[in-house]
Scaffold this motif. Structure first.
Motif, PDB file in Angstrom:
ATOM      1  N   ASN A  83       0.852  -1.187   0.000  1.00 52.06           N
ATOM      2  CA  ASN A  83       0.000   0.000   0.000  1.00 52.06           C
ATOM      3  C   ASN A  83       0.892   1.243   0.000  1.00 52.06           C
ATOM      4  O   ASN A  83       1.574   1.522   0.980  1.00 52.06           O
ATOM      5  CB  ASN A  83      -0.878  -0.055   1.259  1.00 52.06           C
ATOM      6  CG  ASN A  83      -1.628   1.226   1.547  1.00 52.06           C
ATOM      7  OD1 ASN A  83      -1.572   2.186   0.791  1.00 52.06           O
ATOM      8  ND2 ASN A  83      -2.331   1.230   2.665  1.00 52.06           N
ATOM      9  N   VAL A  84       0.891   1.987  -1.093  1.00 52.37           N
ATOM     10  CA  VAL A  84       1.733   3.188  -1.138  1.00 52.37           C
ATOM     11  C   VAL A  84       0.904   4.474  -1.101  1.00 52.37           C
ATOM     12  O   VAL A  84       1.441   5.563  -1.301  1.00 52.37           O
ATOM     13  CB  VAL A  84       2.666   3.198  -2.375  1.00 52.37           C
ATOM     14  CG1 VAL A  84       3.598   1.998  -2.342  1.00 52.37           C
ATOM     15  CG2 VAL A  84       1.891   3.245  -3.683  1.00 52.37           C
ATOM     16  N   LYS A  85      -0.392   4.365  -0.845  1.00 52.41           N
ATOM     17  CA  LYS A  85      -1.250   5.562  -0.802  1.00 52.41           C
ATOM     18  C   LYS A  85      -2.217   5.423   0.374  1.00 52.41           C
ATOM     19  O   LYS A  85      -3.422   5.206   0.210  1.00 52.41           O
ATOM     20  CB  LYS A  85      -2.011   5.660  -2.128  1.00 52.41           C
ATOM     21  CG  LYS A  85      -2.879   6.873  -2.304  1.00 52.41           C
ATOM     22  CD  LYS A  85      -2.140   8.129  -2.608  1.00 52.41           C
ATOM     23  CE  LYS A  85      -1.812   8.246  -4.077  1.00 52.41           C
ATOM     24  NZ  LYS A  85      -1.010   9.466  -4.348  1.00 52.41           N
ATOM     25  N   PRO A  86      -1.674   5.552   1.601  1.00 56.57           N
ATOM     26  CA  PRO A  86      -2.496   5.217   2.779  1.00 56.57           C
ATOM     27  C   PRO A  86      -3.713   6.114   2.968  1.00 56.57           C
ATOM     28  O   PRO A  86      -4.631   5.740   3.696  1.00 56.57           O
ATOM     29  CB  PRO A  86      -1.514   5.357   3.950  1.00 56.57           C
ATOM     30  CG  PRO A  86      -0.378   6.165   3.435  1.00 56.57           C
ATOM     31  CD  PRO A  86      -0.290   5.894   1.964  1.00 56.57           C
ATOM     32  N   SER A  87      -3.745   7.269   2.318  1.00 58.37           N
ATOM     33  CA  SER A  87      -4.884   8.177   2.499  1.00 58.37           C
ATOM     34  C   SER A  87      -6.068   7.824   1.603  1.00 58.37           C
ATOM     35  O   SER A  87      -7.117   8.453   1.696  1.00 58.37           O
ATOM     36  CB  SER A  87      -4.445   9.609   2.170  1.00 58.37           C
ATOM     37  OG  SER A  87      -4.012   9.681   0.823  1.00 58.37           O
ATOM     38  N   HIS A  88      -5.913   6.842   0.731  1.00 59.28           N
ATOM     39  CA  HIS A  88      -6.933   6.608  -0.294  1.00 59.28           C
ATOM     40  C   HIS A  88      -8.062   5.716   0.218  1.00 59.28           C
ATOM     41  O   HIS A  88      -7.812   4.733   0.894  1.00 59.28           O
ATOM     42  CB  HIS A  88      -6.288   5.965  -1.528  1.00 59.28           C
ATOM     43  CG  HIS A  88      -7.078   6.196  -2.762  1.00 59.28           C
ATOM     44  ND1 HIS A  88      -8.207   5.485  -3.070  1.00 59.28           N
ATOM     45  CD2 HIS A  88      -6.929   7.095  -3.755  1.00 59.28           C
ATOM     46  CE1 HIS A  88      -8.703   5.926  -4.211  1.00 59.28           C
ATOM     47  NE2 HIS A  88      -7.945   6.907  -4.647  1.00 59.28           N
ATOM     48  N   PRO A  89      -9.307   6.038  -0.158  1.00 55.75           N
ATOM     49  CA  PRO A  89     -10.419   5.188   0.304  1.00 55.75           C
ATOM     50  C   PRO A  89     -10.322   3.740  -0.163  1.00 55.75           C
ATOM     51  O   PRO A  89     -10.869   2.853   0.493  1.00 55.75           O
ATOM     52  CB  PRO A  89     -11.664   5.878  -0.285  1.00 55.75           C
ATOM     53  CG  PRO A  89     -11.183   6.909  -1.245  1.00 55.75           C
ATOM     54  CD  PRO A  89      -9.778   7.240  -0.863  1.00 55.75           C
ATOM     55  N   VAL A 113      -7.825   1.813   0.045  1.00 60.37           N
ATOM     56  CA  VAL A 113      -7.028   1.003   0.980  1.00 60.37           C
ATOM     57  C   VAL A 113      -7.583   1.044   2.398  1.00 60.37           C
ATOM     58  O   VAL A 113      -6.925   0.581   3.341  1.00 60.37           O
ATOM     59  CB  VAL A 113      -5.540   1.419   0.980  1.00 60.37           C
ATOM     60  CG1 VAL A 113      -4.939   1.210  -0.399  1.00 60.37           C
ATOM     61  CG2 VAL A 113      -5.362   2.863   1.437  1.00 60.37           C
ATOM     62  N   ASP A 114      -8.771   1.559   2.541  1.00 60.10           N
ATOM     63  CA  ASP A 114      -9.406   1.605   3.865  1.00 60.10           C
ATOM     64  C   ASP A 114      -9.409   0.209   4.498  1.00 60.10           C
ATOM     65  O   ASP A 114      -9.950  -0.746   3.919  1.00 60.10           O
ATOM     66  CB  ASP A 114     -10.843   2.117   3.698  1.00 60.10           C
ATOM     67  CG  ASP A 114     -11.556   2.257   5.027  1.00 60.10           C
ATOM     68  OD1 ASP A 114     -11.068   3.013   5.879  1.00 60.10           O
ATOM     69  OD2 ASP A 114     -12.589   1.590   5.211  1.00 60.10           O
ATOM     70  N   GLY A 115      -8.769   0.097   5.647  1.00 58.31           N
ATOM     71  CA  GLY A 115      -8.771  -1.170   6.372  1.00 58.31           C
ATOM     72  C   GLY A 115      -7.769  -2.195   5.886  1.00 58.31           C
ATOM     73  O   GLY A 115      -7.766  -3.337   6.354  1.00 58.31           O
ATOM     74  N   ILE A 116      -6.906  -1.834   4.965  1.00 60.24           N
ATOM     75  CA  ILE A 116      -5.996  -2.812   4.346  1.00 60.24           C
ATOM     76  C   ILE A 116      -4.671  -2.929   5.088  1.00 60.24           C
ATOM     77  O   ILE A 116      -4.057  -3.997   5.120  1.00 60.24           O
ATOM     78  CB  ILE A 116      -5.743  -2.432   2.865  1.00 60.24           C
ATOM     79  CG1 ILE A 116      -7.042  -2.502   2.068  1.00 60.24           C
ATOM     80  CG2 ILE A 116      -4.673  -3.321   2.234  1.00 60.24           C
ATOM     81  CD1 ILE A 116      -7.769  -3.832   2.174  1.00 60.24           C
ATOM     82  N   GLY A 117      -4.218  -1.855   5.703  1.00 60.29           N
ATOM     83  CA  GLY A 117      -2.914  -1.902   6.362  1.00 60.29           C
ATOM     84  C   GLY A 117      -1.780  -1.786   5.366  1.00 60.29           C
ATOM     85  O   GLY A 117      -1.974  -1.357   4.231  1.00 60.29           O
ATOM     86  N   GLU A 173      -3.516   7.894  -9.827  1.00 57.04           N
ATOM     87  CA  GLU A 173      -3.080   7.579  -8.465  1.00 57.04           C
ATOM     88  C   GLU A 173      -2.495   6.171  -8.454  1.00 57.04           C
ATOM     89  O   GLU A 173      -3.115   5.225  -8.938  1.00 57.04           O
ATOM     90  CB  GLU A 173      -4.262   7.635  -7.491  1.00 57.04           C
ATOM     91  CG  GLU A 173      -4.904   9.002  -7.404  1.00 57.04           C
ATOM     92  CD  GLU A 173      -6.236   8.981  -6.668  1.00 57.04           C
ATOM     93  OE1 GLU A 173      -6.399   9.783  -5.744  1.00 57.04           O
ATOM     94  OE2 GLU A 173      -7.107   8.153  -7.024  1.00 57.04           O
ATOM     95  N   LEU A 174      -1.310   6.061  -7.887  1.00 60.07           N
ATOM     96  CA  LEU A 174      -0.683   4.751  -7.707  1.00 60.07           C
ATOM     97  C   LEU A 174      -1.019   4.282  -6.296  1.00 60.07           C
ATOM     98  O   LEU A 174      -0.630   4.920  -5.314  1.00 60.07           O
ATOM     99  CB  LEU A 174       0.831   4.873  -7.890  1.00 60.07           C
ATOM    100  CG  LEU A 174       1.652   3.609  -7.649  1.00 60.07           C
ATOM    101  CD1 LEU A 174       1.287   2.508  -8.632  1.00 60.07           C
ATOM    102  CD2 LEU A 174       3.145   3.924  -7.742  1.00 60.07           C
TER     103      LEU A 174
END
Lengths: 236, 236, 236, 236
Positions: free
Chosen positions: C128-134, C136-140, C162-163
């Protein structure tokens, strides 16, 4: 001819034998060695007056190359502000390896610039993901370094204007290892290789990337925009 | 020396006096006129065999400049596919004005490329919003065209890799009038000016932008990536 | 409630026992299984009339999920154009795994969409290189798949808007494994996991990503821009 | 429910009659007025202790809305650093109008954030150039403000992650008037309207944009990445 200033903290090399074996004259001298094949190169180091980055030197610099690690805090805020202003006015900036935590890089990025890291003598493979870019001219699909420090995601940087390289590490991580930014009139390139105990700056492809980046980062437009109160160009 | 091929539909100039007064030899010849000051330039037009874009010509072209308008549909799909492949392999492509609706641009963008338009002899001011970019070298803050066709948002293109110019029109619209894309090994620049009845290609700054863009779009890396089945580089 | 249509080529499952063991009802049914926990889901497959993608179905679809592999060529151009138009008008599109070579993805991207690949039962770690993105919500920090097909760079796609994810493979490659694009009024997400012989769509985090992506890709604005001739909004 | 904190410098309103006529309770109260229709809203102002932005308040804030102008320098660096850290950890930030020169925006951007400006009671038309984005939900093609302060290019910001709006001004300028950034775990939106003597925050579409932006900027992922020394995930 392009004027390059190579700035190095120059501390590890004086105190750590493992480092001075690899870079006996300092990392800056090795960077200068290959850069001077194509450019007009001077060096500057932390312990010089004004860290070697006087107004005069910076005004005469097209591209500044930056290597720092254990003494980021000793770089004075005044000099950081001076470099920052010069970048916005057009000077190119190439930030290498542990320079990701330098004051100047953090100030330009606006983020923490933090990351994961590990020194474990592991293979690093730097994949070219932007084959059309002048920075990868002559590089091919990847650069393989037998040993490099691991830098891993999440790398807390702004989404780069251009993602050039992605690093693979044997230990299981990835890293955006080559990224470009345009800020004001200036161009910035961050490049991951260059841990002080590894001979990365002797690697021909690493050298080629840095040379390409210098050419790419050289200022092109001499006109700085005007800011402030502005008279209308049309009848209102 | 950089090899440029200027492609023009070359129809308006033969049938519309208002156009032939401005471009008596055709738009391509005027583009060639100033480009040949710096580059090795040939021209090609729709009604030539294979539209003048044979394999041989394209293989010998570093940057292709494209102007088309009323005959986009007459460009054969085979030639479009040939140009498309060459762009992905590294050939630069500069798409001018009404070329936004050309088959090749639409194929590369993947969107409709549609926009608002109006011919009303109105002022167009093209603002430089990326002062660090080589394409705006020597351009300053804006280019002012006394008369240009209005192209207005929404312009249905992918978010550009780099937004270089934003156009202002007296009638109240704005337009992303200079945008870059990297696709495969190739670089693409779209630039708004150039309605067939206005003398935009005689304007020194418009010429300067197109010249800068040719230099920027020239292929840099000769290695095309390999695709398909890939043996592991590490023990799995 | 969000209306999702899951489209599957549905060929491997009928002929290859290794696949039908993993996805006995077809990949689409497994995708439906978890998506219907949150959304209103229908399925469509290649061998249905109009591939199950009638005007009516598409007009009633907020987000289309696409899985295809060996029969990309059998998808009719008319249906591809219909889906393409719907995406530009606002329908979300989630392209999974080998869908990178589907006609619809290639048409939207404008590039070859080619890549390196290998089936070698190797570990894939999706960072996950874009922690602010919806999405990746809940992905860690990462998703680890014990076995997944290797997809490696260079991946010939436009630089993503977006990457989101970068994949690491044990064999030494990296891959931009989660990328977003906005095209016209529509949103597109490509996500790498899902080789037909591996149980990736049973993995809770893979499911979570796809669910998040459906929410993110759902149309928000019902107004399609107007294009064509435009009267001035101001006196010229 | 989303917790919004509206921060206002709150100086103009106390001393300038032209401002207090438009915003008798302060700009923050008008922002609160419409935001509280959808969100849980509190306000904070410069002259409160810790500028009203205590650790407690910020930890309880999902999205912070920022309006400042003549007293940027009076905001303490400690509070700026606190807000900065919270943004990187996920708090949304919406910067309005003259907030472009606030310490927090400059720190996050890394550039000068300077621009051209003019107060001339002129028409401002804010064009929607990203119709697929949730921030423009329900906005249509443009927002027209009879009078707004002119902000003109060059706007010295990083290339935005997403360009949402481009402003047209009668006097001949353009401006990137709505831009998004992701920084760390946080999302940032800058929006141009809101000169203190004009009633822009009473305009239904301006209100709609700010509400949409609050929803978009709300934190989605609660996991902050780990940084620092990292053990290998694979055998080296």
């Amino acid at each position: 001819m392009i004027n390059v200033t190579v700035w190095n903290e120059y501390r590890h090399e004086k105190t750590d034998e493992k480092v001075s074996e690899v870079y006996p004259e300092g990392i800056h001298e090795q960077l200068k060695n290959f850069l001077q094949e194509d450019f007009n190169v001077r060096t500057a180091t932390l312990d010089e007056e004004e860290h070697g980055l006087t107004e005069e030197v910076l005004n005469d610099t097209d591209v500044l190359v930056w290597w720092g690690h254990i003494a980021h805090d000793e770089v004075s805020d005044d000099i950081v502000n001076r470099v920052h202003e010069r970048v916005l006015q057009g000077m190119g900036l190439i930030v290498l390896h542990s320079g990701h935590m330098s004051k100047i890089f953090i100030k330009l990025m606006g983020t923490s610039c933090d990351l994961k890291w590990r020194e474990a003598d592991e293979t690093c493979r730097i994949w070219n993901v932007k084959p059309s870019h002048p920075i990868v001219d002559g590089i091919g699909e990847y650069i393989e370094l037998e040993k490099e420090e691991m830098y891993g995601e999440h790398f807390d940087i702004p989404a780069p204007d251009e993602l050039i390289f992605i690093n693979w590490y044997k230990g299981g991580e990835v890293f955006r290892g080559g990224v470009t930014y345009k800020r004001g009139n200036g161009k910035i390139f961050y490049f991951q290789p260059g841990h002080e105990t590894y001979p990365s700056y002797y690697h021909p492809k690493v050298q080629r990337v840095i040379k390409n980046a210098v050419r790419w980062a050289t200022p092109t437009d001499s006109t700085y925009p005007t800011y402030g109160n502005h008279q209308p160009l049309e009848k209102i």
